[in-house]
Design a protein around this motif. Structure first.
Motif, short mmCIF file in Angstrom:
data_model
loop_
_atom_site.label_atom_id
_atom_site.label_comp_id
_atom_site.label_asym_id
_atom_site.label_seq_id
_atom_site.Cartn_x
_atom_site.Cartn_y
_atom_site.Cartn_z
N SER A 135 12.94 5.74 -50.17
CA SER A 135 14.34 5.98 -49.76
C SER A 135 14.46 5.99 -48.23
O SER A 135 15.39 5.41 -47.67
CB SER A 135 14.82 7.30 -50.35
OG SER A 135 16.14 7.59 -49.91
N ASP A 136 13.50 6.66 -47.58
CA ASP A 136 13.53 6.70 -46.11
C ASP A 136 13.36 5.31 -45.51
O ASP A 136 13.99 4.96 -44.51
CB ASP A 136 12.43 7.63 -45.59
CG ASP A 136 12.69 9.09 -45.92
OD1 ASP A 136 13.87 9.41 -46.23
OD2 ASP A 136 11.74 9.88 -45.89
N TYR A 137 12.48 4.52 -46.12
CA TYR A 137 12.26 3.16 -45.62
C TYR A 137 13.54 2.35 -45.70
O TYR A 137 13.90 1.62 -44.76
CB TYR A 137 11.14 2.50 -46.43
CG TYR A 137 10.92 1.05 -46.08
CD1 TYR A 137 10.20 0.69 -44.94
CD2 TYR A 137 11.46 0.03 -46.87
CE1 TYR A 137 10.01 -0.63 -44.60
CE2 TYR A 137 11.27 -1.30 -46.55
CZ TYR A 137 10.54 -1.63 -45.41
OH TYR A 137 10.36 -2.95 -45.08
N ASP A 138 14.24 2.45 -46.85
CA ASP A 138 15.50 1.71 -47.00
C ASP A 138 16.51 2.15 -45.95
O ASP A 138 17.23 1.34 -45.35
CB ASP A 138 16.08 1.93 -48.41
CG ASP A 138 15.27 1.18 -49.46
OD1 ASP A 138 14.58 0.21 -49.08
OD2 ASP A 138 15.34 1.56 -50.64
N ARG A 139 16.59 3.46 -45.73
CA ARG A 139 17.55 3.97 -44.75
C ARG A 139 17.19 3.48 -43.34
O ARG A 139 18.06 3.07 -42.57
CB ARG A 139 17.57 5.50 -44.79
CG ARG A 139 18.62 6.11 -43.85
CD ARG A 139 18.59 7.63 -43.90
NE ARG A 139 18.92 8.13 -45.24
CZ ARG A 139 18.04 8.63 -46.08
NH1 ARG A 139 16.75 8.70 -45.73
NH2 ARG A 139 18.40 9.07 -47.27
N ASN A 140 15.90 3.50 -43.01
CA ASN A 140 15.48 3.03 -41.69
C ASN A 140 15.73 1.54 -41.51
O ASN A 140 16.11 1.09 -40.42
CB ASN A 140 13.99 3.33 -41.47
CG ASN A 140 13.70 4.81 -41.34
OD1 ASN A 140 14.58 5.58 -40.96
ND2 ASN A 140 12.50 5.23 -41.69
N MET A 141 15.50 0.78 -42.60
CA MET A 141 15.77 -0.65 -42.52
C MET A 141 17.25 -0.92 -42.26
O MET A 141 17.62 -1.81 -41.49
CB MET A 141 15.34 -1.33 -43.83
CG MET A 141 13.85 -1.50 -43.96
SD MET A 141 13.17 -2.72 -42.81
CE MET A 141 13.88 -4.22 -43.48
N LEU A 142 18.12 -0.11 -42.90
CA LEU A 142 19.56 -0.28 -42.69
C LEU A 142 19.94 0.06 -41.26
O LEU A 142 20.72 -0.67 -40.62
CB LEU A 142 20.32 0.62 -43.68
CG LEU A 142 21.86 0.57 -43.56
CD1 LEU A 142 22.37 -0.85 -43.81
CD2 LEU A 142 22.50 1.54 -44.54
N LEU A 143 19.38 1.14 -40.74
CA LEU A 143 19.67 1.52 -39.35
C LEU A 143 19.15 0.45 -38.38
O LEU A 143 19.82 0.12 -37.40
CB LEU A 143 19.01 2.87 -39.03
CG LEU A 143 19.62 4.09 -39.75
CD1 LEU A 143 18.80 5.34 -39.42
CD2 LEU A 143 21.08 4.29 -39.35
N GLU A 144 17.96 -0.08 -38.68
CA GLU A 144 17.40 -1.13 -37.81
C GLU A 144 18.28 -2.38 -37.82
O GLU A 144 18.49 -3.02 -36.79
CB GLU A 144 15.98 -1.46 -38.27
CG GLU A 144 15.26 -2.43 -37.34
CD GLU A 144 13.83 -2.69 -37.78
OE1 GLU A 144 13.21 -3.60 -37.23
OE2 GLU A 144 13.36 -1.96 -38.67
N LEU A 145 18.80 -2.71 -39.02
CA LEU A 145 19.70 -3.86 -39.13
C LEU A 145 20.97 -3.63 -38.33
O LEU A 145 21.46 -4.53 -37.62
CB LEU A 145 20.03 -4.12 -40.60
CG LEU A 145 21.03 -5.25 -40.87
CD1 LEU A 145 20.50 -6.57 -40.34
CD2 LEU A 145 21.32 -5.35 -42.37
#
Length: 357
Positions: A135-145
């Motif tokens: 879940s954290d990885y998905d959230r970080n990927m979204l923020l990075e995008l």
């Protein structure tokens, strides 16, 4: 006898009248001659003044052409950076779609079943921690995008600003050329001859610069064919400057070069060469803020770096340059451009350095 006397008298009167008329013409003729000489002198002075104005306008045109070339190079640099950022965005977006597709096809039920299949409490906590990491990885990927998208938006805004600046410079150049044409026509000056002389002078300067550059390349062992250069660092003499000027130098070289010691020092060498040359400003501040010389000044990029603070490497190179460090390959250079412009010179870190225009 009386008739003869009358004729003689009449003839004498006519002669006297003619003499008076002729004498009256001499002052008028002399006055016209003096007036003509005066007007000729005034015209010569006027032509001399206009020629001086034409030379001044030509110098301004040369300055604007230099600014246009610099801006073109920076626009090309920004476009390439923008393309890279867009490729990164596309890659991140593809990764996000893959993650979302997996989550959609398997659903939360499979994760719940997998969590409930824990053999003991320790296994349960490990699996719960793994799910949290996903879940954290998905959230970080979204923020990075989102950050990447913001970078692209900022870069596009910078590009639009640079294009606006280029348009204004081109308009100013056209205005200067129109003024030069009007003055040439008003004074019957041969504009084609003037432009030919100007082009010949520029060609001679370019040939001299190329010869000097070739000689310098032979002496230092640098070569533009294989992309190598003399990376020797020499001592050009240290200077005592204020701390804020060191920071200003660090910010500019950070804007203009890669975060590599030689690349940064090459730009710093050009700045310090100008400080030491009477043709330019006497201080780092005067050189950097000279009108139309460095693109980061008029586009605001320099102010952004100053606000955030230069990197430690940029500060180190700036301090070394102030202390006297110079890159030997560009020790005689006073100008540089983005290498994509095709301008001849020594290529260091995708910037090309040369002694003169």
């Amino acid at each position: 006898m009386e008739l003869h006397s009358k004729r003689m008298l009449r003839t004498g009167v006519i002669l006297v009248c003619c003499l008076v008329l002729v004498l009256s013409l001499f002052p008028a003729y002399a006055e016209d001659s003096e007036s003509l000489e005066s007007k000729t002198s005034e015209l010569e002075n006027q032509l001399s003044g206009i020629n001086q104005e034409m030379v001044s306008i030509s110098e301004e045109i040369s300055t604007i052409e230099m600014q246009v070339e610099i801006t073109n190079g920076e626009i090309q640099r920004t476009e390439e950076s923008l393309q890279t950022a867009e490729e990164n965005e596309a890659k991140q977006y593809a990764n996000m779609k893959t993650r979302i597709k997996y989550m959609y096809e398997n659903g939360d039920a499979s994760l719940l079943e997998w969590l409930c299949s824990a053999e003991n409490l320790s296994d349960f906590l490990n699996k719960a921690d793994f799910i949290q990491n996903i879940s954290d990885y998905d959230r970080n990927m979204l923020l990075e995008l989102q950050e990447t998208q913001q970078q692209i938006a900022d870069q596009k805004e910078t590009l639009e600003t640079q294009q606006t600046s280029l348009t204004e410079l081109q308009t100013s150049l056209e205005t200067q050329q129109a003024q030069l044409q009007a003055k040439a026509e008003a004074t019957s000056t041969d504009l084609a001859q003037f432009q030919t002389q100007l082009e010949q002078a520029r060609a001679q300067e370019a040939a001299a610069a190329a010869a000097a550059q070739q000689q310098a390349a032979q002496e230092t062992g640098s070569s533009n064919v294989n992309g190598s250069y003399d990376d020797t660092i020499i001592n050009g003499g240290g200077s005592v400057v204020a701390e804020d000027e060191v920071t200003l130098l660090a910010a500019l070289i950070q804007c203009e070069a890669y975060q590599d010691y030689d690349c940064l020092l090459a730009v710093a060498t050009v700045i310090m060469n100008r400080v030491a040359d009477p043709r330019f400003g006497n201080t780092i501040t005067e050189v950097i803020y000279a009108s139309g010389q460095f693109e980061p000044v008029w586009t605001g990029r320099l102010d952004e770096v100053l606000l955030q603070g230069p990197t430690s490497l940029s500060m180190q190179v700036a301090q070394d340059a102030v202390n006297g460090a110079r890159l030997a390959a560009v020790a005689d250079c006073y100008y540089f451009l983005y290498a994509g412009t095709g301008h001849p010179g020594i290529n260091i870190g995708n910037n090309v350095f040369f002694p003169s225009w």
